[in-house]
Motif scaffolding. Structure first.
Motif, PDB file in Angstrom:
ATOM      1  N   THR A  30       0.879  -1.192  -0.037  1.00 57.70           N
ATOM      2  CA  THR A  30      -0.023   0.115  -0.006  1.00 57.70           C
ATOM      3  C   THR A  30       1.026   1.397  -0.054  1.00 57.70           C
ATOM      4  OG1 THR A  30      -0.206  -0.031   2.364  1.00 57.70           O
ATOM      5  CG2 THR A  30      -1.883  -1.160   1.042  1.00 57.70           C
ATOM      6  N   SER A  31       2.042   1.179   0.236  1.00 59.25           N
ATOM      7  CA  SER A  31       2.911   2.459   0.334  1.00 59.25           C
ATOM      8  C   SER A  31       3.990   2.268  -0.793  1.00 59.25           C
ATOM      9  CB  SER A  31       3.844   2.322   1.506  1.00 59.25           C
ATOM     10  OG  SER A  31       4.903   1.190   1.405  1.00 59.25           O
ATOM     11  N   GLN A  32       3.826   1.362  -1.819  1.00 60.30           N
ATOM     12  CA  GLN A  32       4.542   1.324  -3.041  1.00 60.30           C
ATOM     13  C   GLN A  32       3.663   2.357  -4.178  1.00 60.30           C
ATOM     14  OE1 GLN A  32       4.572  -2.720  -3.604  1.00 60.30           O
ATOM     15  NE2 GLN A  32       6.477  -3.157  -2.469  1.00 60.30           N
ATOM     16  N   THR A  44      -1.031  -7.010  -2.633  1.00 61.58           N
ATOM     17  CA  THR A  44      -0.832  -8.097  -1.816  1.00 61.58           C
ATOM     18  C   THR A  44       0.621  -8.119  -1.244  1.00 61.58           C
ATOM     19  OG1 THR A  44      -2.978  -9.286  -2.518  1.00 61.58           O
ATOM     20  CG2 THR A  44      -0.995 -10.310  -1.219  1.00 61.58           C
ATOM     21  N   ASP A  45       0.906  -8.307  -0.119  1.00 58.62           N
ATOM     22  CA  ASP A  45       2.318  -8.470   0.240  1.00 58.62           C
ATOM     23  C   ASP A  45       2.463 -10.202   0.251  1.00 58.62           C
ATOM     24  OD1 ASP A  45       2.236  -5.777   0.914  1.00 58.62           O
ATOM     25  OD2 ASP A  45       1.906  -6.215   3.196  1.00 58.62           O
ATOM     26  N   TYR A  52       5.819  -8.675  -3.798  1.00 56.23           N
ATOM     27  CA  TYR A  52       4.456  -7.745  -3.737  1.00 56.23           C
ATOM     28  C   TYR A  52       3.768  -8.043  -5.166  1.00 56.23           C
ATOM     29  CZ  TYR A  52       7.266  -5.682   0.065  1.00 56.23           C
ATOM     30  OH  TYR A  52       7.979  -5.661   1.105  1.00 56.23           O
ATOM     31  N   LEU A  53       2.351  -7.955  -5.104  1.00 58.79           N
ATOM     32  CA  LEU A  53       1.943  -7.984  -6.304  1.00 58.79           C
ATOM     33  C   LEU A  53       0.699  -7.199  -6.252  1.00 58.79           C
ATOM     34  CD1 LEU A  53       1.417  -9.800  -9.158  1.00 58.79           C
ATOM     35  CD2 LEU A  53      -0.476 -10.641  -8.101  1.00 58.79           C
ATOM     36  N   PRO A 218       6.068 -16.390   2.141  1.00 53.69           N
ATOM     37  CA  PRO A 218       6.019 -16.026   3.543  1.00 53.69           C
ATOM     38  C   PRO A 218       4.643 -15.700   3.859  1.00 53.69           C
ATOM     39  CG  PRO A 218       7.170 -14.748   2.156  1.00 53.69           C
ATOM     40  CD  PRO A 218       6.751 -15.550   1.298  1.00 53.69           C
ATOM     41  N   SER A 219       4.405 -15.788   5.189  1.00 56.42           N
ATOM     42  CA  SER A 219       2.874 -15.334   5.551  1.00 56.42           C
ATOM     43  C   SER A 219       2.766 -13.842   5.743  1.00 56.42           C
ATOM     44  CB  SER A 219       2.532 -16.071   6.839  1.00 56.42           C
ATOM     45  OG  SER A 219       3.337 -15.715   7.958  1.00 56.42           O
ATOM     46  N   GLY A 220       2.048 -13.285   4.922  1.00 54.74           N
ATOM     47  CA  GLY A 220       1.758 -11.682   4.976  1.00 54.74           C
ATOM     48  C   GLY A 220       0.332 -11.431   4.418  1.00 54.74           C
ATOM     49  N   GLY A 221      -0.120 -10.537   4.589  1.00 58.01           N
ATOM     50  CA  GLY A 221      -1.610 -10.184   4.155  1.00 58.01           C
ATOM     51  C   GLY A 221      -1.684  -8.901   3.285  1.00 58.01           C
ATOM     52  N   ASN A 222      -2.682  -8.689   2.970  1.00 57.67           N
ATOM     53  CA  ASN A 222      -2.978  -7.468   1.920  1.00 57.67           C
ATOM     54  C   ASN A 222      -2.387  -6.279   2.865  1.00 57.67           C
ATOM     55  OD1 ASN A 222      -3.910  -9.455   0.390  1.00 57.67           O
ATOM     56  ND2 ASN A 222      -5.853  -8.562   0.088  1.00 57.67           N
ATOM     57  N   GLY A 223      -1.514  -5.550   2.307  1.00 53.51           N
ATOM     58  CA  GLY A 223      -0.943  -4.324   2.822  1.00 53.51           C
ATOM     59  C   GLY A 223      -0.755  -4.631   4.191  1.00 53.51           C
TER      60      GLY A 223
END
Length: 249
Positions: A30-32, A44-45, A52-53, A218-223
């Motif tokens: 979200t910061s890109q 999504t991270d 990132y996508l 890796p486990s991450g979430g949207n933004g």
């Protein structure tokens, strides 16, 4: 207070401030932003490889516009993002691969990953338009639009990074957990779930010679992303802070 004691106190306070503010600060999608001012409806991270996508899906013509961002394994390496219409791993992946050419310019090539053997540039199952890439600050950004079959609601995605390119062909990637889990399902309807892990990698398959997209996530979430200092680190910093006062006063 002696001058050297005051200086020591300032140094400790400065170090404390830097450690509390800067460590483990994760960049999130979200910061890109992009130099070409592209805008996407979703981002999504991805759960592995610091990837990132960003994407926009247009159901009226089944087009999927993406921006894939990741650091290559080495500065002279490559990054790849793919859709797999027949499975969840590398074999069957219809890949977009970005890397630097010998003249230093960036290129995006397509690869139909049909086996665990060597790979060669080829057409893929999707029509690709607007493919481009850029490299700055140790990160590659790859852009493209893919024409998907009508009525597509979700796709299997795979991503990967590699260390080098030889004679214009991506060399094989590492086979660490982060590489082997770099895959998931991209939900085009809800705009979420793209970090959801796909089934476990094929443990008995021979190592691919060149880098198709087949790896973990890796486990991450949207933004998602946060700056965090562990309790142990914070306690140690407070000890230094109090110790400075014992020295200075």
């Amino acid at each position: 207070m002696a001058p050297h004691q005051f200086t020591a106190l300032l140094l400790i306070l400065s170090s404390l401030s830097l450690l509390l503010i800067s460590p483990a600060r994760s960049l999130t999608c979200t910061s890109q932003t992009f130099t070409n001012n592209h805008l996407y409806a979703n981002c999504t991270d991805l759960p592995t490889l610091t990837a990132y996508l960003h994407w926009t899906y247009n159901p009226s013509n089944s087009s999927l516009s993406v921006a894939f961002i990741a650091p290559p394994a080495q500065p002279a390496g490559w990054v790849a993002w793919a859709l797999n219409p027949t499975g969840s791993g590398m074999v069957g992946a219809q890949a977009l691969v970005a890397f630097k050419k010998s003249n230093g310019s960036m290129t995006v090539q397509t690869y139909n990953i049909t086996s665990y053997g060597s790979i060669a540039q080829s057409a893929i199952a999707y029509k690709v338009s607007g493919a481009s890439a850029e490299y700055s600050g140790g990160v590659m950004k790859m852009f493209a639009t893919l024409a998907l079959p009508g009525g597509t609601t979700s796709v299997n995605q795979v991503w990967q990074v590699g260390p080098s390119v030889t004679n214009g062909v991506p060399d094989k990637h590492a086979f660490q957990a982060a590489n082997l889990n770099a895959k998931g399902v991209l939900d085009l309807v809800s705009g979420g779930g793209s970090g959801a892990p796909a089934p476990a990698p094929e443990a008995s398959a021979p190592a691919p010679v060149a880098g198709g997209p087949g790896g973990p996530a890796p486990s991450g979430g949207n933004g998602s992303g946060a700056s965090r200092v562990g309790n142990g680190s914070l306690g140690f910093l407070m000890f230094l802070f109090l110790a400075s006062f014992m020295v200075c006063f």
